[in-house]
Scaffold this active site. Structure first.
Site, PDB file in Angstrom:
ATOM      1  N   GLU A 176       0.809  -1.231   0.000  1.00 57.73           N
ATOM      2  CA  GLU A 176       0.000   0.000   0.000  1.00 57.73           C
ATOM      3  C   GLU A 176       0.843   1.284   0.000  1.00 57.73           C
ATOM      4  OE1 GLU A 176      -2.577  -0.529   3.399  1.00 57.73           O
ATOM      5  OE2 GLU A 176      -3.578  -2.246   2.489  1.00 57.73           O
ATOM      6  N   GLU A 217      -5.613 -11.350  -0.341  1.00 58.78           N
ATOM      7  CA  GLU A 217      -6.357 -11.158   0.922  1.00 58.78           C
ATOM      8  C   GLU A 217      -7.857 -11.281   0.657  1.00 58.78           C
ATOM      9  OE1 GLU A 217      -5.120  -7.617   3.048  1.00 58.78           O
ATOM     10  OE2 GLU A 217      -3.010  -7.916   2.568  1.00 58.78           O
TER      11      GLU A 217
HETATM   12  C1  GLA Z   1      -4.329  -4.666   5.035  1.00 50.84           C
HETATM   13  C2  GLA Z   1      -2.985  -5.301   5.343  1.00 50.84           C
HETATM   14  C3  GLA Z   1      -3.128  -6.492   6.206  1.00 50.84           C
HETATM   15  C4  GLA Z   1      -4.076  -6.325   7.341  1.00 50.84           C
HETATM   16  C5  GLA Z   1      -5.375  -5.827   6.823  1.00 50.84           C
HETATM   17  C6  GLA Z   1      -6.313  -5.749   7.979  1.00 50.84           C
HETATM   18  O1  GLA Z   1      -5.024  -5.355   4.079  1.00 50.84           O
HETATM   19  O2  GLA Z   1      -2.305  -5.686   4.177  1.00 50.84           O
HETATM   20  O3  GLA Z   1      -1.894  -6.831   6.742  1.00 50.84           O
HETATM   21  O4  GLA Z   1      -3.543  -5.446   8.295  1.00 50.84           O
HETATM   22  O5  GLA Z   1      -5.159  -4.588   6.182  1.00 50.84           O
HETATM   23  O6  GLA Z   1      -6.325  -7.003   8.654  1.00 50.84           O
END
Ligand code: GLA
Length: 372
Positions: free
Chosen positions: A166, A270
């Site tokens: 990010e 994710e």
């Molecule tokens: C982002 C991060 C993760 C985690 C999520 C919330 O996606 O990449 O590591 O912290 O936020 O769980």
């Protein structure tokens, strides 16, 4: 003996019901022995985020489920700077070592998450003793030695690293301590140091909402920038925090194609699907029961929508399986999900394929049925 038309119909119905039941039983027995990792073995790896309660206790929780369903694992907070390197002189390797031992016992593909991010850093990282931002040179050497130490410790054992997470948002470069002190050069250098420390590890850039065209373009530009700086990058992590209607799956598909055409392998890093009432971007209201409608259970109609949504997502993934190496769920069962507490704390959400008892949900079955 000749069957009358009526008897023929009755027996046919009986036969169909019997076949349907046999098919259900066969499906149940196949998916009891084999899990998603087997069903999708020729397509991509199926991964999950795990928490220390799992890997520090040798998987007591989910002991059968994990090896049956998954062939890749990510640890949630284990490798984040604040946890593994809480002060300049203090490293805490205990969680990382145990995660890697646990994953190796199960022959998992292991992903280290994350080397450099704006969040979950120790407060002292960016500041000197005078409380001011330290200069770029000092911060750069802290970053280089951090990455070199972590990647080297798990060299050949962690297969892929989320090197930077990010680094750009809707407004442009994220103005974190790294950026304010060094400009965007920290990003390129992070990849160079990671590659030097483990030349065989897959190096990813990981980010959210990359189905939104403007975000996709930003990150495609970031990849060009990295290449111009000779920064080695192999793959993109499309986070995949979805809802029942966001993103539009054709936009998701366009992102998979666009990043693949940039020469990157795709990891869906994710994945989860939020079923609770949506909130605008950057809205973090206080808890309100109106925004938490499924405390007593998920209505069948919503569970059906979730199953359809997962089916459609996996149809897109299968269509592009030649470009995708890993599809990673952000948790195992609904109990584990961060979506119970984000963006409002204390709600009851249902974003994953296993319910709060670790049982397969209908969303699991629609996904598995794509391959049976
Ligand atoms: C982002 C991060 C993760 C985690 C999520 C919330 O996606 O990449 O590591 O912290 O936020 O769980």
């Amino acid at each position: 003996m000749l069957l009358s038309r009526r008897n023929f119909i009755v027996s046919s119905i009986g036969l169909c019901a019997c076949l349907a039941s046999l098919k259900r039983q066969a499906f149940a027995s196949v998916t009891n022995r084999r899990g998603l990792k087997d069903l999708f073995a020729s397509d991509f790896k199926i991964g999950a985020l795990i928490e220390p309660e799992v890997y520090m206790r040798d998987g007591a929780h989910y002991a059968e489920l994990i090896p049956r369903e998954f062939n890749a694992l990510v640890a949630n907070n284990t490798f984040k700077w604040a946890n593994i390197h809480p002060t300049a002189k203090h490293w805490d390797w205990s969680y990382g070592d145990q995660f890697v031992n646990f994953g190796e016992q199960l022959a998992m593909y292991l992903v280290g998450h994350v080397l450099i991010w704006s969040s979950q850093n120790p407060p002292s990282l960016f500041l000197g003793e005078d409380g001011e931002l330290i200069n770029g040179g000092k911060l750069l050497s802290k970053m280089e030695s951090h990455i070199a130490n972590v990647v080297d410790r798990y060299k050949g054992r962690i297969h892929a690293w989320d090197v930077v997470n990010e680094a750009v948002n809707e407004k442009g470069w994220v103005s974190n301590g790294w950026y304010r002190s060094m400009g965007a050069d920290y990003i390129a250098r992070a990849y160079q140091v990671a590659r030097e420390a483990d030349p065989h590890a897959v190096l990813l850039y990981n980010d959210y909402n990359l189905s939104i065209p403007e975000r996709r373009v930003q990150v495609l530009d970031l990849i060009d920038y990295l290449r111009n700086k000779q920064a080695p990058i192999d793959a993109i992590g499309l986070q995949g925090h979805f809802t029942l209607n966001f993103p539009d799956l054709s936009a998701f598909e366009e992102s998979i194609v666009a990043f693949s055409e940039k020469g990157l392998r795709i990891h869906i890093s994710e994945l989860d699907v939020d079923v609770l009432p949506g909130l605008g971007v950057d809205q973090y209201p206080d808890y309100d029961s109106k925004l938490d409608p499924y405390r007593e259970g998920l209505p069948v109609s919503i569970s059906g929508q979730l199953a359809d949504r997962y089916k459609s997502i996996f149809e897109v993934l299968l269509k592009h399986s030649d470009k995708i190496d890993r599809v990673n769920f952000w948790g195992i069962s609904d109990t584990d999900s961060w979506k119970n507490d984000f963006p409002i704390e204390g709600r009851v959400n249902y974003p994953l394929l296993f319910d709060r008892n670790g049982n397969k949900k209908s969303a699991y079955r629609t996904v598995a049925q794509l391959k049976t």
